[in-house]
Design a protein around this motif. Sequence first.
Motif, PDB file in Angstrom:
ATOM      1  N   SER A 180      42.117  40.358  46.043  1.00 48.77           N
ATOM      2  CA  SER A 180      41.391  40.223  44.775  1.00 48.77           C
ATOM      3  C   SER A 180      41.240  38.735  44.443  1.00 48.77           C
ATOM      4  O   SER A 180      41.859  37.874  45.094  1.00 48.77           O
ATOM      5  CB  SER A 180      42.190  40.904  43.663  1.00 48.77           C
ATOM      6  N   GLY A 181      40.447  38.432  43.395  1.00 47.54           N
ATOM      7  CA  GLY A 181      40.235  37.034  42.991  1.00 47.54           C
ATOM      8  C   GLY A 181      41.541  36.336  42.640  1.00 47.54           C
ATOM      9  O   GLY A 181      41.794  35.200  43.049  1.00 47.54           O
ATOM     10  N   GLY A 182      42.399  37.037  41.897  1.00 52.34           N
ATOM     11  CA  GLY A 182      43.683  36.445  41.507  1.00 52.34           C
ATOM     12  C   GLY A 182      44.564  36.194  42.716  1.00 52.34           C
ATOM     13  O   GLY A 182      45.224  35.158  42.818  1.00 52.34           O
ATOM     14  N   GLN A 183      44.569  37.137  43.657  1.00 49.05           N
ATOM     15  CA  GLN A 183      45.387  36.958  44.870  1.00 49.05           C
ATOM     16  C   GLN A 183      44.871  35.791  45.713  1.00 49.05           C
ATOM     17  O   GLN A 183      45.648  35.034  46.281  1.00 49.05           O
ATOM     18  CB  GLN A 183      45.375  38.244  45.700  1.00 49.05           C
ATOM     19  N   ARG A 184      43.543  35.653  45.743  1.00 51.40           N
ATOM     20  CA  ARG A 184      42.986  34.531  46.525  1.00 51.40           C
ATOM     21  C   ARG A 184      43.397  33.196  45.911  1.00 51.40           C
ATOM     22  O   ARG A 184      43.634  32.232  46.607  1.00 51.40           O
ATOM     23  CB  ARG A 184      41.462  34.660  46.614  1.00 51.40           C
ATOM     24  N   GLN A 185      43.479  33.163  44.565  1.00 53.50           N
ATOM     25  CA  GLN A 185      43.915  31.904  43.957  1.00 53.50           C
ATOM     26  C   GLN A 185      45.389  31.659  44.283  1.00 53.50           C
ATOM     27  O   GLN A 185      45.808  30.515  44.442  1.00 53.50           O
ATOM     28  CB  GLN A 185      43.662  31.919  42.438  1.00 53.50           C
ATOM     29  N   GLY A 208      36.534  32.637  35.871  1.00 53.63           N
ATOM     30  CA  GLY A 208      36.003  33.750  36.657  1.00 53.63           C
ATOM     31  C   GLY A 208      37.025  34.858  36.855  1.00 53.63           C
ATOM     32  O   GLY A 208      36.696  35.907  37.394  1.00 53.63           O
ATOM     33  N   LEU A 209      38.277  34.631  36.458  1.00 50.59           N
ATOM     34  CA  LEU A 209      39.285  35.698  36.569  1.00 50.59           C
ATOM     35  C   LEU A 209      39.402  36.383  35.214  1.00 50.59           C
ATOM     36  O   LEU A 209      39.220  35.741  34.175  1.00 50.59           O
ATOM     37  CB  LEU A 209      40.644  35.095  36.943  1.00 50.59           C
ATOM     38  N   ASP A 210      39.747  37.679  35.222  1.00 48.65           N
ATOM     39  CA  ASP A 210      39.851  38.306  33.897  1.00 48.65           C
ATOM     40  C   ASP A 210      41.144  37.881  33.211  1.00 48.65           C
ATOM     41  O   ASP A 210      42.044  37.319  33.825  1.00 48.65           O
ATOM     42  CB  ASP A 210      39.618  39.813  33.958  1.00 48.65           C
ATOM     43  N   MET A 211      41.205  38.122  31.901  1.00 47.78           N
ATOM     44  CA  MET A 211      42.235  37.508  31.060  1.00 47.78           C
ATOM     45  C   MET A 211      43.660  37.769  31.557  1.00 47.78           C
ATOM     46  O   MET A 211      44.483  36.859  31.596  1.00 47.78           O
ATOM     47  CB  MET A 211      42.108  38.038  29.617  1.00 47.78           C
TER      48      MET A 211
END
Length: 427
Positions: A180-185, A208-211
């Motif tokens: 997911s986007g958070g995991q990629r960060q 770009g990540l949700d809250m």
Amino acid sequence: MSQRLQQRPQESDEPLLRVENLKKHFPVNSGFISSIRWNSDSGFPLELDDKSVRAVDGVNFDLYPGETLGVVGESGCGKSTLARTLLGLTEPTDGAVEFRGTRTTTFDRGAKREFRRNAQMVFQDPQSSLNPRRKVGNIIADPLEAAGWDEAKRRERVRELLGQVGLKEEHYGRYPHEFSGGQRQRINLARALSINPDLVIADEPVSGLDMSVQAQILSLMQDLQEEYGLTYLFITHDLSVIRNVADRVAVMYLGDFVETGPVDRLFTEPHHPYTRALLDSVPNPDPDTRGVESKLVGDVPSPSDPPSGCKFHTRCPSLIVPDPFTRDEYREYMELRGDMRDESLQTDTDPASVRAHYFEGNLPARVEETVERAVSHAADGNWDEAQSALAEYLSPCEAHVPELESVDDGHLSACHIDSDDREAFSW
Ligand code: SF4
């Protein structure tokens, strides 16, 4: 808030990073021919047009070990160019960057390599900064390989890092698109920290990540800061993010810092109208204050043709207006003057049309006379004289560049309004 975030930089600490009068200008036209202005009558060249985009335009600050400096501003204000220039990814036009007391431009090869190891960057879009064809373990191990670590040690370190950023050992062999986007960060953070840097420049790391994911990544970044003793330069357009992570904040507008200060003071007592307008734009969950209308109108002007004087004057709700105008009248007058300067009136040069197009109500009599004089010059094609006529009234905000001045301990603001003059500042 963690203990660390409450700590202020000690006076005796040497800054990790010192930035003096840093500028990065980009030429508007790269081709030689396109940079020449032509005389329309004779057809001969007049002069070279040295217009440039002033992305970073004289920035100064110190960054102390272990602190987080938040740099905030709208998109297009030069934040990302500042980050790239600090790291040497793009050459500065002027000014200096010192890392641990040494100018980065004097680094020899070895020192440059060491600086690159010590100063890492985390980008906004983790998807585009991760090679989709490579396994995550290898991506994280890249800096270790470049530093000469053997494979066994690399594997061991990557496993440790995966745990530290909240991922699992089995993620080692997976590809970026499986996350997911958070995991990629999290993967990006692991890569940035793999060789123990001192400084991390994070450019919109949670945009770009949700809250809820934002909160997790910010909390992880704070934990990693504790663990690794990191210094952060945290770039964002989002003041609510800055409030949770920064010790100090620098507010950037069109290439310059307009206000800097400790995070608590800046949020409770902003001393620059731009900061105040940004704060008003932050959605407020408090029902008593919810619904405060943002006073930030219009777009950021082009950095290739920034406004004179205070660069914020074209949008400033506290603009100092010359006598005898009201603020609304003076805004209308400024619009007419801008169009005169560009020789592009939005109506024909009939005085009644100009008057009706640019001004809503009656103007003070002496301003009426000035406008009439200017319009009659424009009708004759004398644009310079039309402009000169309108130059009779000029705000100090348009005429003079405000310097960053101290308003309190460690709190600086660049505004012509007297810092004690609360009445003038409020809206
Ligand atoms: S100097 Fe003038 S235009 Fe600039 S922020 Fe202050 S009041 Fe506004």
